[in-house]
Design an enzyme around this catalytic site. Structure first.
Site, mmCIF file in Angstrom:
data_model
loop_
_atom_site.group_PDB
_atom_site.id
_atom_site.type_symbol
_atom_site.label_atom_id
_atom_site.label_comp_id
_atom_site.label_asym_id
_atom_site.label_seq_id
_atom_site.Cartn_x
_atom_site.Cartn_y
_atom_site.Cartn_z
ATOM 1 N N LYS A 194 35.527 33.044 37.687
ATOM 2 C CA LYS A 194 35.677 34.189 36.784
ATOM 3 C C LYS A 194 34.926 33.885 35.495
ATOM 4 O O LYS A 194 35.505 33.464 34.486
ATOM 5 C CB LYS A 194 37.159 34.460 36.508
ATOM 6 N N SER A 388 36.272 43.091 41.053
ATOM 7 C CA SER A 388 37.415 42.855 40.172
ATOM 8 C C SER A 388 38.328 44.083 40.193
ATOM 9 O O SER A 388 38.855 44.442 41.248
ATOM 10 C CB SER A 388 36.933 42.514 38.760
#
Length: 588
Positions: A194, A388
């Site tokens: 991430k 996401s």
């Protein structure tokens, strides 16, 4: 004194009457303009017509309302078309006896790679009608050439250029600049991949990020080379070597390596189009633009009672209403709920093109998809990006369709809490003091660093959101949480890999997802309805004119770096925990 008041009164009355007349004139003028631009335009398609396919315009998810397209307002005159309308028009032209061929013009298309593949596939299908496609440009960027390579004949101006060099992706890092400013980016995240936070804490890519960028870039490049190889009949290895050694440096190089069919000037191309369309040499070619043609067939649907609802979720995911270029949780969840409760709607297709955003807003939308799936089939079609939060809202669908070059996954959560203490105290001489009734009453203060206790609380919150995220995905994908976690952690995947690891079900187009929805709902005939309703253009004009002006001048000032400005702005204004793509993808 009496005369003074008389003149003042007359002046005031004259001013009021003048303003009233000006207002009346302005209202009449605007009404006239709106009436003229709002009229439905029917274009007559003559026999022996050439369909002019201009891809150097804004290709969006949906065709915007064109009532103000020609008004002299910044940004309002930009030509644009929805990709689904464009593809539908190409499909219609395939069987339209009045359309004899397609003239494809593109130098630098404004669309993502998955969208371009949808258009390219539609062009390849069009050729099965034995009608020809002629592509011509003075300059081809790589994306432009990818689409143009589907044509029967690819022509380049003798003094033009064809870009063919391979893909690259470059990230900008702000750590050094923040240090000079005295700003600390305090990061709370889950997932080594991430990497949306990396530009604020690193000065180069982490090993994890480099690994995933290399993987997805190679995936995009493979789709690019394979497509060109199939239509140009040049081996994939040869194409790789041509790009790797930068062998296309002149127009003649492009011809010698069989990237194009000939070097032509536009008048020569027009002469060929006349021949293909059966137009006499001294006559004018009958042309119809893809925009006008698409508008003509927009209502050409069967009068079926059964309907399939397509719900467009495009842009950043935010709380509230959002707009046509963002996914407002209230607006989109209301649209899903409306489609679910309408008995004439037998299936739903969620069309996602989003890099994510608010984790909370994503969950609100996800909930409506779960409820809808209980009563009718729900398909998800992922566009250029569905990552996401964009993946979150679609993971509960019965089936997920992706293109090979769709960017998806990025299952992870992060938060950024800036600390401006050094900037404010030591550089600007600004200090703060106050009182509070509880130990954590000012937990999100940006005027000081986080305490260990505050960091622990926020990390727990991030962990909770991530656990909910992988639980949602595991339930929707019928996998274990442990498995989803193993391919999660913020990892980005291309569509082909997403199908292999189970994050998606099928490689397929947007139309494939609609067909599958109809099949699952056991419909023999249906019509497609679109949600949410487009925002009224007058309201949008009045609400967003100032923003459009600001964006216009920002783009003029920053140029290609406008995207970087947007990244910094998002990092500053986004509140709450984010389920967002690790970075803005720009492949060149």
């Amino acid at each position: 004194m009496k005369d003074f008041f008389k003149y003042v009164f007359a002046t005031v009355v004259g001013f009021v009457l003048s303003m009233f007349l000006i207002c009346i004139f302005f209202i009449v003028l605007i009404t006239a303009v709106i009436s003229s631009v709002a009229e439905d335009k029917t274009v007559l398609i003559n026999s022996n017509s050439v369909l002019y396919l201009n891809l150097d315009q804004n290709i969006r998810e949906r065709t915007p309302n064109k009532r103000f397209e020609n008004l002299p307002i910044i940004g309002s005159s930009d030509k644009s078309i929805g990709f689904s309308d464009l593809v539908r028009a190409i499909k219609k032209a395939k069987t339209d006896p009045n359309i004899k061929c397609i003239y494809l013009s593109t130098s630098s298309p404004s669309a993502g790679k998955a969208t371009l593949k949808e258009i390219r596939d539609a062009l390849i299908d069009f050729k099965s009608s034995k009608k020809q496609i002629i592509a011509y440009s003075e300059v081809y960027t790589q994306d432009a050439y990818y689409v143009a390579s589907a044509a029967d004949k690819v022509y380049l101006n003798p003094q033009g250029a064809l870009e063919f060099k391979g893909f690259s992706s470059e990230l900008m890092f702000f750590k050094g600049a923040l240090e000079k400013l005295g700003v600390e980016a305090q990061i709370i995240r889950v997932g080594n991949f991430k990497s949306a936070v990396e530009p604020f804490i690193n000065d180069k890519m982490s090993d994890y990020n480099r690994l995933q960028v290399t993987a997805y870039l190679n995936g995009l490049y493979t789709t690019f080379l394979e497509g060109i190889s199939q239509t140009r009949h040049v081996s994939k290895d040869s194409l790789f070597n041509i790009a790797n050694d930068y062998k296309i440096q002149t127009p003649k190089d492009a011809l010698n390596y069989k990237m194009i069919d000939a070097l032509r000037y536009k008048d020569e191309v027009l002469d060929e189009l006349k021949t293909l369309s059966g137009t006499e040499k001294n006559s004018k070619i009958n042309t119809v633009s893809i925009n006008d043609y698409a508008e003509n067939i927009n209502q050409d649907q069967p009068a079926a009672k059964a309907k399939i609802a397509v719900i467009y979720a495009n842009g950043d995911i935010v709380g509230g209403e959002g707009n046509d270029e963002s996914i407002g949780s209230e607006r989109i969840s209301r649209a899903i709920r409306k489609a679910r409760e309408d008995s004439s709607i037998k299936a739903i297709v969620l069309r996602v093109n989003s890099g994510g955003g608010s984790a909370l807003a994503s969950d609100v939308i996800w909930r409506e998809i779960v409820l809808s799936k209980k009563v009718k089939p729900v398909m998800a079609s992922f566009g250029d990006v569905a990552a996401s939060g964009g993946y979150y809202i679609g993971c509960a669908a019965d089936s997920i369709f992706v293109q090979p070059n769709t960017i998806t996954g990025s299952i992870g959560v992060f938060g950024i809490i800036p600390n401006f203490q050094n900037l404010l105290n030591n550089k600007l001489g600004i200090t703060f003091d106050g009182v509070k009734t509880g130990k954590y009453a000012d937990i999100m203060s940006v005027n000081r660093p986080l305490t260990p206790g505050e960091r622990f609380i926020i990390q727990n919150d991030v962990n909770h959101v991530y656990d909910s995220f992988i639980t949602r995905v595991a339930d929707g994908r019928k996998k274990t949480k442990e498995y989803i976690n193993s391919i999660g952690g913020g990892h980005v995947w291309v569509g082909t890999d997403a199908v292999k690891n189970g994050l998606a079900d099928r490689l397929g187009s947007f139309n494939d997802s609609i067909t599958a929805a109809g099949k699952k709902a056991k419909l023999k005939e249906y019509r497609v309805v679109e949600y949410p309703e487009k925002i009224d253009p007058l309201k949008s004009l009045l609400d967003n004119t100032t923003d459009k002006i600001k964006v216009y001048y920002a783009k003029q000032e920053f140029g290609e770096n406008y995207m970087l400005y947007q990244q910094m702005k998002k990092a500053i204004i986004n509140s709450g925990l984010q389920a967002r793509m690790p970075f803005e993808i720009k492949v060149q």
